[in-house]
Design an enzyme around this catalytic site. Structure first.
Site, PDB file in Angstrom:
ATOM      1  CB  THR A   1      56.297  68.439  38.654  1.00  0.00           C
ATOM      2  OG1 THR A   1      55.831  68.600  37.315  1.00  0.00           O
ATOM      3  CG2 THR A   1      55.283  69.013  39.621  1.00  0.00           C
ATOM      4  CG  ASP A   2      60.801  65.091  39.316  1.00  0.00           C
ATOM      5  OD1 ASP A   2      59.672  64.543  39.257  1.00  0.00           O
ATOM      6  OD2 ASP A   2      61.595  64.873  40.249  1.00  0.00           O
ATOM      7  CD  GLN A   3      61.297  61.183  32.638  1.00  0.00           C
ATOM      8  OE1 GLN A   3      62.456  61.344  32.976  1.00  0.00           O
ATOM      9  NE2 GLN A   3      60.963  60.475  31.573  1.00  0.00           N
TER      10      GLN A   3
ATOM     11  CB  ILE B   1      57.521  64.523  43.064  1.00  0.00           C
ATOM     12  CG1 ILE B   1      58.921  64.079  42.649  1.00  0.00           C
ATOM     13  CG2 ILE B   1      56.622  63.326  43.291  1.00  0.00           C
ATOM     14  CD1 ILE B   1      59.643  63.276  43.708  1.00  0.00           C
TER      15      ILE B   1
END
Length: 143
Positions: free
Chosen positions: A14-16, A19
């Protein structure tokens, strides 16, 4: 014929924003594609031991809905098209709620590892060709 791989989304994917980063979907497509190849009775490792590689020549992914940490997704794949030289695999990535997150395709050719020149699957991999043609025929009959 479809193959499916179930994958639990890991935090590292996931990213910041929480998601799944878009690049991970390609990895999941590869997992499903490899499973399909295995279910057809073939093996990428054995192919590579013969000095043949199968690089991606085109990718098309349409992002429909996000996947998040903890989701369990299913990556489905099938043979979308085949012409004796190129094979296009189709993909659906669906979350545990049945929501389509990603739809797409990848196109591949087979090449000689030492020259990077394309080879005919029909001519050099007749067992693969026969199975792909059989699947292509079934798909056309069901359309």
């Amino acid at each position: 014929m479809k193959a499916a791989a179930n994958i639990e989304v890991r935090y590292a994917e996931t990213d910041q924003m929480g998601i799944v980063h878009h690049s991970n979907y390609l990895v999941w497509c590869e997992l499903a594609r490899t499973k399909l190849i295995n279910e057809l009775g073939f093996n990428y490792k054995e192919l590579e031991e013969q000095g043949i590689l199968s690089p991606v020549t085109n990718v098309n992914l349409d992002y429909k809905a996000p996947s998040t940490y903890g989701d369990v997704i299913t990556a489905e794949t099938w043979i979308e098209d085949y012409d004796g030289l190129r094979v296009t695999y189709g993909y659906n990535i669906i979350n545990q709620k049945g929501i389509l997150c990603v739809k797409g395709t990848t196109t591949h050719v087979c090449i000689r590892k030492n020259t990077f020149r394309p080879i005919s699957i029909k001519k050099h991999l007749p067992d693969w060709h026969e199975k792909y043609e059989m699947i292509k025929k079934r798909v056309k009959e069901n359309v």
